[in-house]
Design a protein around this motif. Structure first.
Motif, PDB file in Angstrom:
ATOM      1  N   UNK A   1     -11.542  -8.925  -2.914  1.00 16.56           N
ATOM      2  CA  UNK A   1     -12.169 -10.203  -3.282  1.00 16.56           C
ATOM      3  C   UNK A   1     -11.249 -11.010  -4.196  1.00 16.56           C
ATOM      4  N   UNK A   2     -10.644 -10.342  -5.184  1.00 21.18           N
ATOM      5  CA  UNK A   2      -9.747 -11.046  -6.098  1.00 21.18           C
ATOM      6  C   UNK A   2      -8.565 -11.661  -5.357  1.00 21.18           C
ATOM      7  N   UNK A   3      -7.965 -10.873  -4.448  1.00 27.29           N
ATOM      8  CA  UNK A   3      -6.803 -11.374  -3.707  1.00 27.29           C
ATOM      9  C   UNK A   3      -7.197 -12.533  -2.801  1.00 27.29           C
ATOM     10  N   UNK A   4      -8.395 -12.455  -2.213  1.00 29.05           N
ATOM     11  CA  UNK A   4      -8.836 -13.524  -1.318  1.00 29.05           C
ATOM     12  C   UNK A   4      -9.142 -14.809  -2.079  1.00 29.05           C
ATOM     13  N   UNK A   5      -9.615 -14.690  -3.319  1.00 27.66           N
ATOM     14  CA  UNK A   5      -9.974 -15.866  -4.111  1.00 27.66           C
ATOM     15  C   UNK A   5      -8.797 -16.402  -4.924  1.00 27.66           C
TER      16      UNK A   5
ATOM     17  N   UNK B   1      -6.645 -20.208  -2.422  1.00 25.16           N
ATOM     18  CA  UNK B   1      -7.379 -19.095  -1.790  1.00 25.16           C
ATOM     19  C   UNK B   1      -6.511 -18.460  -0.710  1.00 25.16           C
ATOM     20  N   UNK B   2      -6.513 -17.132  -0.666  1.00 26.73           N
ATOM     21  CA  UNK B   2      -5.700 -16.381   0.293  1.00 26.73           C
ATOM     22  C   UNK B   2      -6.629 -15.736   1.317  1.00 26.73           C
ATOM     23  N   UNK B   3      -6.409 -16.049   2.601  1.00 24.27           N
ATOM     24  CA  UNK B   3      -7.270 -15.507   3.647  1.00 24.27           C
ATOM     25  C   UNK B   3      -6.946 -14.041   3.912  1.00 24.27           C
ATOM     26  N   UNK B   4      -7.966 -13.198   3.833  1.00 18.97           N
ATOM     27  CA  UNK B   4      -7.807 -11.770   4.110  1.00 18.97           C
ATOM     28  C   UNK B   4      -8.111 -11.526   5.574  1.00 18.97           C
TER      29      UNK B   4
ATOM     30  N   UNK C   1       2.846  -2.833  13.529  1.00 16.99           N
ATOM     31  CA  UNK C   1       2.795  -3.259  12.131  1.00 16.99           C
ATOM     32  C   UNK C   1       1.638  -2.600  11.393  1.00 16.99           C
ATOM     33  N   UNK C   2       0.472  -2.571  11.999  1.00 19.80           N
ATOM     34  CA  UNK C   2      -0.695  -1.991  11.328  1.00 19.80           C
ATOM     35  C   UNK C   2      -0.555  -0.481  11.145  1.00 19.80           C
ATOM     36  N   UNK C   3       0.011   0.192  12.156  1.00 19.47           N
ATOM     37  CA  UNK C   3       0.219   1.634  12.029  1.00 19.47           C
ATOM     38  C   UNK C   3       1.221   1.936  10.918  1.00 19.47           C
ATOM     39  N   UNK C   4       2.290   1.143  10.832  1.00 21.74           N
ATOM     40  CA  UNK C   4       3.263   1.322   9.757  1.00 21.74           C
ATOM     41  C   UNK C   4       2.631   1.067   8.394  1.00 21.74           C
ATOM     42  N   UNK C   5       1.779   0.051   8.315  1.00 22.30           N
ATOM     43  CA  UNK C   5       1.086  -0.230   7.061  1.00 22.30           C
ATOM     44  C   UNK C   5       0.215   0.959   6.652  1.00 22.30           C
ATOM     45  N   UNK C   6      -0.479   1.549   7.618  1.00 21.62           N
ATOM     46  CA  UNK C   6      -1.331   2.698   7.293  1.00 21.62           C
ATOM     47  C   UNK C   6      -0.496   3.875   6.795  1.00 21.62           C
ATOM     48  N   UNK C   7       0.565   4.233   7.520  1.00 22.22           N
ATOM     49  CA  UNK C   7       1.353   5.399   7.134  1.00 22.22           C
ATOM     50  C   UNK C   7       2.090   5.165   5.811  1.00 22.22           C
ATOM     51  N   UNK C   8       2.556   3.938   5.578  1.00 20.08           N
ATOM     52  CA  UNK C   8       3.208   3.644   4.308  1.00 20.08           C
ATOM     53  C   UNK C   8       2.203   3.711   3.165  1.00 20.08           C
ATOM     54  N   UNK C   9       1.027   3.118   3.379  1.00 21.84           N
ATOM     55  CA  UNK C   9      -0.015   3.182   2.361  1.00 21.84           C
ATOM     56  C   UNK C   9      -0.452   4.604   2.084  1.00 21.84           C
ATOM     57  N   UNK C  10      -0.593   5.397   3.131  1.00 26.16           N
ATOM     58  CA  UNK C  10      -0.995   6.797   2.961  1.00 26.16           C
ATOM     59  C   UNK C  10       0.057   7.573   2.185  1.00 26.16           C
ATOM     60  N   UNK C  11       1.335   7.343   2.496  1.00 18.11           N
ATOM     61  CA  UNK C  11       2.403   8.032   1.775  1.00 18.11           C
ATOM     62  C   UNK C  11       2.395   7.649   0.298  1.00 18.11           C
ATOM     63  N   UNK C  12       2.232   6.360   0.015  1.00 15.68           N
ATOM     64  CA  UNK C  12       2.200   5.912  -1.377  1.00 15.68           C
ATOM     65  C   UNK C  12       1.027   6.526  -2.118  1.00 15.68           C
TER      66      UNK C  12
ATOM     67  N   UNK D   1      -1.576  -2.821  -2.206  1.00 18.09           N
ATOM     68  CA  UNK D   1      -1.619  -4.244  -1.864  1.00 18.09           C
ATOM     69  C   UNK D   1      -0.215  -4.819  -1.680  1.00 18.09           C
ATOM     70  N   UNK D   2       0.803  -4.076  -2.096  1.00 20.02           N
ATOM     71  CA  UNK D   2       2.180  -4.492  -1.817  1.00 20.02           C
ATOM     72  C   UNK D   2       2.529  -4.265  -0.353  1.00 20.02           C
ATOM     73  N   UNK D   3       1.769  -3.395   0.303  1.00 16.25           N
ATOM     74  CA  UNK D   3       2.024  -3.060   1.703  1.00 16.25           C
ATOM     75  C   UNK D   3       1.133  -3.872   2.627  1.00 16.25           C
ATOM     76  N   UNK D   4      -0.141  -3.987   2.272  1.00 23.55           N
ATOM     77  CA  UNK D   4      -1.106  -4.685   3.125  1.00 23.55           C
ATOM     78  C   UNK D   4      -2.289  -5.156   2.297  1.00 23.55           C
ATOM     79  N   UNK D   5      -2.910  -6.237   2.749  1.00 21.41           N
ATOM     80  CA  UNK D   5      -4.163  -6.678   2.142  1.00 21.41           C
ATOM     81  C   UNK D   5      -5.330  -6.459   3.097  1.00 21.41           C
ATOM     82  N   UNK D   6      -5.072  -5.784   4.205  1.00 16.44           N
ATOM     83  CA  UNK D   6      -6.125  -5.464   5.167  1.00 16.44           C
ATOM     84  C   UNK D   6      -7.054  -4.431   4.534  1.00 16.44           C
ATOM     85  N   UNK D   7      -8.325  -4.786   4.267  1.00 11.56           N
ATOM     86  CA  UNK D   7      -9.216  -3.858   3.566  1.00 11.56           C
ATOM     87  C   UNK D   7      -9.421  -2.536   4.304  1.00 11.56           C
TER      88      UNK D   7
END
Length: 324
Positions: A138-142, A1-4, A77-88, A231-237
């Motif tokens: 849910x899948x990633x967490x389980x 199990x992977x903690x989110x 880190x979180x801001x970079x994750x957001x901007x990278x995710x948004x760009x993708x 999900x390659x960038x972040x698993x933060x929902x």
């Protein structure tokens, strides 16, 4: 199990959802999103700029809040994750734009009717992505190994895109469209913005309904590609959801801004395919190599920029498109 893990609080979720609902209500009831209207290039550019500005402001506010709440390192880190995710997500949504152009051209949808269809398309895309993001989290967490399945799927999808980049889908042979035409009464022409009309006591679907179904189907297909990518960038929902929604909300303006120039970006599909292959490879390599988020942001941005520049440079060398 992977903690989110997520640093988002309940008020942050509520505030963002309220923001989305307010923007949709403004579009529908104040700015005439539910009325027939031909969107000018100036209007589209204004909205596209506004959505990029709102996404950037959101990212800056997220950094500012986290900087004070949990420290500079996590905020960065979180801001970079957001901007990278948004760009993708924004980059991958451009491929959706090419499909919109094909659907509207196939059905000969008048420009003044396209705005309403895309508005409902955005509503459907938001609902579908919310469900799929919750399912993905849910899948990633389980089952942590699901991330490697996502990675392999993205690599295969990217390779498929490279091979089939120049192939044009034949909507006449589309199974969903053939099924609808075989099981519904459909009027030969449009009836304004109506999706259904009553004729001689019988209920008919209009071509507008077929267009809406095809738009929603394409949104579903692209969500299957784009959601695993982030999900390659972040698993933060919260980051996954907000970056997806900002990209979806800005897609309509992007379509009206770039639709007439879609043919000039003929190499962009190759760039998007390389982005998927890179992201999938990054996910598969996670046990052995961790790539910083800023590297991913730089690599994805460089691939998109180079494919756009090359598209514009060589667009004049393409053979003219034959008229249908």
């Amino acid at each position: 199990m992977h903690t989110i893990e997520s640093l988002a609080t309940a008020p942050m979720w509520a505030g963002f959802i309220a923001f989305v609902l307010v923007m949709l209500a403004l579009d529908l009831f104040v700015l005439g999103g539910n009325k027939a209207h031909r969107v000018s290039a100036k209007e589209a550019a204004s909205w596209a700029t506004a959505w990029v500005a709102m996404a950037s402001t959101f990212g800056a506010l997220l950094w500012w809040y986290l900087d004070g709440a949990v420290g500079r390192e996590i905020a960065n880190r979180k801001a970079l994750e957001f901007f990278t995710g948004y760009l993708i997500e924004q980059a991958l949504s451009v491929d959706n734009m090419f499909v919109f152009v094909m659907i509207f051209t196939y059905f000969a949808v008048p420009p003044e009717l396209q705005r309403r269809v895309l508005l409902y398309g955005v509503l459907g895309a938001i609902a579908m992505r919310a469900v799929m993001i919750l399912g993905g989290v849910w899948l990633v967490s389980e089952f942590a190994w699901v991330l490697y399945v996502f990675g392999l799927f993205l690599v295969v999808t990217g390779i498929k895109m490279l091979v089939m980049a120049d192939q044009k889908p034949d909507l006449d042979q589309n199974p969903l469209l053939r099924w609808l035409r075989g099981h519904m009464r459909i009027t030969p022409g449009f009836h304004g913005q109506a999706f259904f009309v009553n004729i001689n006591g019988l209920r008919y679907a209009t071509p507008m309904f077929l267009v809406l179904v095809m738009i929603e189907a394409s949104d579903l297909v692209f969500a299957v590609d784009s959601i695993p990518a982030i999900f390659a960038v972040t698993t933060d929902p919260f980051i996954v959801f907000t970056s997806n929604i900002f990209a979806v909300m800005g897609l309509r303006a992007l379509y009206f801004l770039l639709a007439d120039m879609a043919e000039r970006f003929h190499l962009l599909k190759y760039g998007l395919a390389l982005v998927l292959i890179y992201i999938g490879g990054k996910m598969l390599a996670m046990p052995w190599f961790h790539m910083p988020v800023q590297w991913s942001l730089s690599i994805v941005g460089s691939i998109i920029l180079i494919s756009v520049v090359l598209s514009l440079k060589f667009s004049g060398h393409r053979p003219p498109r034959s008229a249908s």
